[in-house]
Write an enzyme that holds these catalytic residues in place. Structure first.
Site, mmCIF file in Angstrom:
data_model
loop_
_atom_site.group_PDB
_atom_site.id
_atom_site.type_symbol
_atom_site.label_atom_id
_atom_site.label_comp_id
_atom_site.label_asym_id
_atom_site.label_seq_id
_atom_site.Cartn_x
_atom_site.Cartn_y
_atom_site.Cartn_z
ATOM 1 N N SER A 158 70.726 22.623 47.117
ATOM 2 C CA SER A 158 70.453 22.121 48.469
ATOM 3 C C SER A 158 70.725 20.629 48.593
ATOM 4 O O SER A 158 70.855 20.113 49.697
ATOM 5 C CB SER A 158 68.998 22.416 48.861
ATOM 6 O OG SER A 158 68.108 21.757 47.990
ATOM 7 N N SER A 168 71.629 18.778 31.807
ATOM 8 C CA SER A 168 70.575 18.120 31.034
ATOM 9 C C SER A 168 70.400 16.713 31.591
ATOM 10 O O SER A 168 70.358 16.513 32.813
ATOM 11 C CB SER A 168 70.964 18.134 29.549
ATOM 12 O OG SER A 168 70.025 17.479 28.772
HETATM 13 N N1 LIG Z 1 69.715 12.216 39.671
HETATM 14 C C1 LIG Z 1 69.747 11.824 38.420
HETATM 15 O O1 LIG Z 1 69.741 10.608 38.111
HETATM 16 C C2 LIG Z 1 69.836 12.844 37.320
HETATM 17 C C3 LIG Z 1 70.167 12.400 36.027
HETATM 18 C C4 LIG Z 1 70.238 13.325 34.997
HETATM 19 C C5 LIG Z 1 70.004 14.661 35.240
HETATM 20 N N2 LIG Z 1 69.684 15.073 36.494
HETATM 21 C C6 LIG Z 1 69.418 16.507 36.682
HETATM 22 O O2 LIG Z 1 70.243 17.010 37.701
HETATM 23 C C7 LIG Z 1 69.655 18.189 38.256
HETATM 24 C C8 LIG Z 1 69.759 18.122 39.769
HETATM 25 O O3 LIG Z 1 68.989 17.048 40.243
HETATM 26 P P1 LIG Z 1 69.481 16.068 41.404
HETATM 27 O O4 LIG Z 1 69.541 14.728 40.822
HETATM 28 O O5 LIG Z 1 70.661 16.602 42.097
HETATM 29 O O6 LIG Z 1 68.158 16.071 42.330
HETATM 30 P P2 LIG Z 1 67.862 16.642 43.799
HETATM 31 O O7 LIG Z 1 68.801 16.033 44.780
HETATM 32 O O8 LIG Z 1 66.408 16.422 43.985
HETATM 33 O O9 LIG Z 1 68.173 18.182 43.681
HETATM 34 C C9 LIG Z 1 67.339 19.029 42.932
HETATM 35 C C10 LIG Z 1 67.623 20.459 43.299
HETATM 36 O O10 LIG Z 1 66.765 21.279 42.479
HETATM 37 C C11 LIG Z 1 66.201 22.262 43.298
HETATM 38 N N3 LIG Z 1 64.911 22.733 42.801
HETATM 39 C C12 LIG Z 1 63.819 22.031 42.463
HETATM 40 N N4 LIG Z 1 62.849 22.861 42.065
HETATM 41 C C13 LIG Z 1 63.348 24.118 42.154
HETATM 42 C C14 LIG Z 1 62.848 25.428 41.886
HETATM 43 N N5 LIG Z 1 61.601 25.655 41.452
HETATM 44 N N6 LIG Z 1 63.663 26.498 42.076
HETATM 45 C C15 LIG Z 1 64.913 26.308 42.522
HETATM 46 N N7 LIG Z 1 65.445 25.107 42.813
HETATM 47 C C16 LIG Z 1 64.654 24.031 42.626
HETATM 48 C C17 LIG Z 1 66.110 21.664 44.694
HETATM 49 O O11 LIG Z 1 66.276 22.736 45.619
HETATM 50 P P3 LIG Z 1 65.227 23.224 46.706
HETATM 51 O O12 LIG Z 1 64.145 22.170 46.805
HETATM 52 O O13 LIG Z 1 66.029 23.364 47.942
HETATM 53 O O14 LIG Z 1 64.738 24.526 46.166
HETATM 54 C C18 LIG Z 1 67.338 20.759 44.749
HETATM 55 O O15 LIG Z 1 68.434 21.437 45.285
HETATM 56 C C19 LIG Z 1 68.216 18.218 37.728
HETATM 57 O O16 LIG Z 1 68.120 19.172 36.689
HETATM 58 C C20 LIG Z 1 68.013 16.818 37.171
HETATM 59 O O17 LIG Z 1 67.084 16.790 36.125
HETATM 60 C C21 LIG Z 1 69.611 14.197 37.541
#
Ligand SMILES: NC(=O)c1ccc[n+]([C@@H]2O[C@H](COP(=O)([O-])OP(=O)(O)OC[C@H]3O[C@@H](n4cnc5c(N)ncnc54)[C@H](OP(=O)(O)O)[C@@H]3O)[C@@H](O)[C@H]2O)c1
Length: 275
Positions: A15, A132
């Site tokens: 999303s 990750s």
């Molecule tokens: N942003 C960073 O700096 C960063 C760095 C390293 C790794 N990551 C990793 O990248 C991944 C994506 O994060 P993002 O940065 O893109 O953050 P984001 O914009 O907050 O997106 C997170 C996504 O995870 C979904 N989500 C959360 N809890 C969920 C659940 N119980 N079931 C299904 N979906 C769920 C949310 O969807 P809904 O709320 O619509 O369900 C949302 O689409 C994560 O695993 C994060 O740890 C991010």
């Protein structure tokens, strides 16, 4: 898998942020994308299909996987991306918060793998791309349970690779550095953070850096491009990193520097001291 053919791809947590960018890029590239969210739908028409999927619920995961298999007959690639970040001193996080963090970031991946694997094994083909974090290689101060969830994801994926290899299935880890997404806004704080916490000053200092780094992070499209490369390339390695060079260099620094020197460097990056 033949790289020239469109793949059927299931993306969790699409999303916003990285998942959303993956859905956009992979569908634009001609792949059949099933993007999932806990609350899909209120979106403009998209080139990909939406499904409801909550990675913390077995029935929700199975229903979404069954829906893709019923429509397409197969799932070629899973991008296990759904996740959020819990922040605060370990002592200030409740055990329930810890459980929820691991339930989403670690067990959510396991649930999706378990639901998809039987069909992949039957077809002797498939690829898991697990999002990750640098926090899966380096223990990030005041993000201890987030780091723990990603370290565990790294271990799970290393084992999964070996177990599923005889079935022609691959798995890989992608470790992004800071990425500019809604992870920052969606961050959950330790239940006992704030006034009264022995860690308040140190935590707030670290959190300012964490949030500033994320807001200055690379765009999620950079991660999506890396996902696309992995999806369309030949055999994948155990792990890859993506993000700013200086952050990716931290991975190398962890292995080449003496451990206390590296720890000191990490503390200084977050404005922390021993006293
Ligand atoms: N942003 C960073 O700096 C960063 C760095 C390293 C790794 N990551 C990793 O990248 C991944 C994506 O994060 P993002 O940065 O893109 O953050 P984001 O914009 O907050 O997106 C997170 C996504 O995870 C979904 N989500 C959360 N809890 C969920 C659940 N119980 N079931 C299904 N979906 C769920 C949310 O969807 P809904 O709320 O619509 O369900 C949302 O689409 C994560 O695993 C994060 O740890 C991010």
């Amino acid at each position: 898998m033949d790289a020239s053919q469109g793949r059927v791809v299931l993306i969790t947590g699409a999303s916003s942020g990285i998942g959303r960018a993956c859905a956009e890029l992979l569908s634009a590239r001609g792949h059949t994308v099933y993007a999932t969210s806990r609350q899909p739908g209120a979106d403009a028409p998209t080139a990909w299909k939406w499904l409801e999927l909550d990675v913390t619920r077995d029935d929700s995961v199975q229903r979404a996987v069954d829906a893709v298999l019923a429509a397409e007959g197969r799932i070629d690639v899973v991008v296990n991306n759904a996740g959020y970040a819990l922040a605060g001193a370990l002592e200030d996080c409740s055990v329930e918060q810890a459980r929820q963090q691991l339930d989403t970031n670690l067990l959510g991946v396991l649930r999706v793998c378990k639901a998809v694997l039987p069909s992949m094994r039957a077809r002797k083909s498939g690829l898991f791309i697990h999002i990750s974090s640098l926090g899966g290689a380096v223990g990030l101060p005041f993000q201890g349970l987030y780091s723990a969830s990603k370290f565990a994801l790294e271990g799970l994926t290393e084992c999964l690779r070996i177990e599923v290899a005889p079935f022609g299935i691959e798995a890989t880890l992608l470790q992004p550095g800071d990425v500019k997404t809604r992870l920052t806004e969606n961050r959950v704080l330790a239940s006992q953070a704030g006034p009264g916490s022995a860690y308040q000053v140190q935590f707030e200092t670290a959190l300012r850096t964490i949030e500033a780094d994320e807001r200055d992070g690379v765009p999620p499209e950079d991660v999506a491009r890396r996902v696309l490369e992995l999806l369309e390339r030949g055999p994948v390695r155990v792990r890859y990193s993506v993000g700013k060079l200086v952050q990716r260099a931290a991975l190398l620094a962890k292995w080449v520097l003496p451990s206390r020197t590296f720890e000191q460097l990490l503390m200084s990056l977050y404005g922390l001291s021993r006293s």
